[in-house]
Design an enzyme around this catalytic site. Structure first.
Site, short mmCIF file in Angstrom:
data_model
loop_
_atom_site.label_atom_id
_atom_site.label_comp_id
_atom_site.label_asym_id
_atom_site.label_seq_id
_atom_site.Cartn_x
_atom_site.Cartn_y
_atom_site.Cartn_z
N LYS A 65 -50.39 -3.22 47.61
CA LYS A 65 -49.93 -2.35 48.75
C LYS A 65 -49.29 -3.43 49.95
O LYS A 65 -49.57 -4.75 50.00
CB LYS A 65 -50.95 -1.61 49.40
CG LYS A 65 -52.35 -2.66 49.84
CD LYS A 65 -52.17 -3.16 51.14
CE LYS A 65 -53.36 -4.20 51.28
NZ LYS A 65 -53.06 -5.15 52.45
N ASP A 101 -59.59 -1.55 51.23
CA ASP A 101 -58.49 -1.26 50.72
C ASP A 101 -58.23 -0.18 49.74
O ASP A 101 -57.34 0.45 49.34
CB ASP A 101 -57.37 -2.30 50.50
CG ASP A 101 -57.15 -3.10 51.77
OD1 ASP A 101 -56.91 -2.58 52.75
OD2 ASP A 101 -56.75 -4.62 51.51
N GLY A 141 -53.10 -10.75 50.76
CA GLY A 141 -53.00 -9.53 51.54
C GLY A 141 -52.34 -8.47 50.89
O GLY A 141 -51.70 -7.43 51.74
O1 C5P Z 1 -64.00 -4.61 52.62
P1 C5P Z 1 -63.51 -6.10 52.14
O2 C5P Z 1 -64.29 -6.54 51.21
O3 C5P Z 1 -61.95 -5.96 51.65
O4 C5P Z 1 -63.52 -6.92 53.68
C1 C5P Z 1 -63.39 -8.51 53.53
C2 C5P Z 1 -63.48 -9.04 54.92
O5 C5P Z 1 -62.49 -8.59 55.78
C3 C5P Z 1 -64.84 -8.34 55.60
O6 C5P Z 1 -66.11 -9.16 55.33
C4 C5P Z 1 -64.36 -8.35 56.84
O7 C5P Z 1 -64.67 -9.94 57.54
C5 C5P Z 1 -62.97 -8.20 57.02
N1 C5P Z 1 -62.69 -6.76 57.40
C6 C5P Z 1 -62.91 -6.33 58.63
N2 C5P Z 1 -62.79 -5.13 58.97
C7 C5P Z 1 -62.03 -4.44 58.29
C8 C5P Z 1 -61.79 -4.51 56.85
C9 C5P Z 1 -62.19 -6.11 56.46
O8 C5P Z 1 -63.47 -7.17 59.66
N3 C5P Z 1 -61.64 -3.10 58.47
#
Ligand code: C5P
Length: 272
Positions: A8, A127, A89
């Site tokens: 994405k 995501d 990303g």
């Molecule tokens: O949910 P995911 O494991 O993809 O998120 C990785 C990191 O990205 C989280 O630990 C957080 O630090 C940050 N994050 C955030 N707010 C979001 C998505 C991700 O702060 N909406």
């Protein structure tokens, strides 16, 4: 079952505020692109993957989450051929998780809708719901609220500077914004109209500035893509990948070739 797990890009990423749980409240227009991992899933006694990520494998987490919430006691062997750069990303791990949910829903005959699958997906990663729903999506909350938006296909070059950016560090270096008018609304309008100039003009990502301060290679890559004639250039997600919008597939392919000669990882692709 064989299927493609699409990466994405974020055409907008608004950071609206920090939440009590440490995550950030977001609003983002997310588009899957034709750059994809190849996944093969076969039914098995246990849930396993040959990715080498062990228990951190988002595809395995997704399989376990589906088994638990649908109450099935079946397994699957997941084979992933990586093409999406990791930690870039581009939602590489999330793409594998989303494809796994969609495939196992058929293999295990759990009969859930895409909307129901994307609810399960929110426990796997921020995501994953967007990529599970499929197509262009407006993503809100932490990533768990997703709705489809209309979009034309856009030709892109996606490139990676070869340095990884820690998602958590980039988010913690970001200040949040309150805006009266949402830039995502302008993007949704431009995508529905297929107006490439308006799409390029509406690109925005609140994480770009903090990520570029932490990782100056992102800024140099953006400048290089711009110098190849992109109509718009933006970092995707929390970086470090950057994409450029081009008017045609051949322009995007030529830009990808030039970037590879400059030693970047680069792929020409199209939004889906
Ligand atoms: O949910 P995911 O494991 O993809 O998120 C990785 C990191 O990205 C989280 O630990 C957080 O630090 C940050 N994050 C955030 N707010 C979001 C998505 C991700 O702060 N909406």
């Amino acid at each position: 079952m064989k299927l493609e797990a699409y990466a994405k890009v974020n055409f907008t990423l608004e950071v609206l505020g920090r939440r009590g749980d440490g995550y950030h409240e977001l609003r983002s227009v997310v588009l899957p692109v034709s750059l994809a991992d190849a996944i093969e899933i076969t039914e098995d006694d246990e849930i396993s993957s040959d990715s080498g990520y062990g228990e951190n494998d988002l595809a395995v987490k997704a399989a376990r989450a589906l088994a638990a919430s649908a109450g099935v006691d079946r397994g699957a062997r997941i084979h992933i051929e990586k093409k999406i750069p990791v930690g870039g990303g581009l939602g590489g791990g999330s793409a594998d998780a989303a494809a796994t949910l969609v495939a196992l829903n058929e293999i295990w005959r759990t009969g859930l809708s895409r909307e129901e699958l994307s609810e399960i997906a929110s426990a796997v990663g921020s995501d994953v719901p967007a990529l599970t729903l499929g197509g262009a999506v407006l993503m809100e909350g932490r990533g768990e609220r997703v709705s489809r938006v209309e979009s034309v296909g856009v030709d892109l070059v996606v490139a990676n500077p070869g340095v990884e950016c820690s998602t958590a560090t980039v988010y913690s270096a970001c200040r949040s914004f309150h805006r009266e008018v949402s830039p995502s609304a302008a993007m949704i309008d431009a995508l529905a109209k297929g107006d490439l100039t308006a799409i390029a003009g509406s690109l925005m990502n609140d994480l770009e500035r903090p990520a570029t301060s932490l990782c100056p290679a992102i800024g140099r890559l953006s400048d290089d893509i711009r110098s190849l004639g992109a109509k718009g250039v933006l970092m995707s997600g929390s970086g470090s990948s950057v994409f450029g919008i081009f008017s045609s597939q051949s322009d995007a392919a030529a830009a990808a070739m030039s970037l590879r000669k400059m030693n970047y990882g680069a792929w020409s692709c199209r939004t889906i």
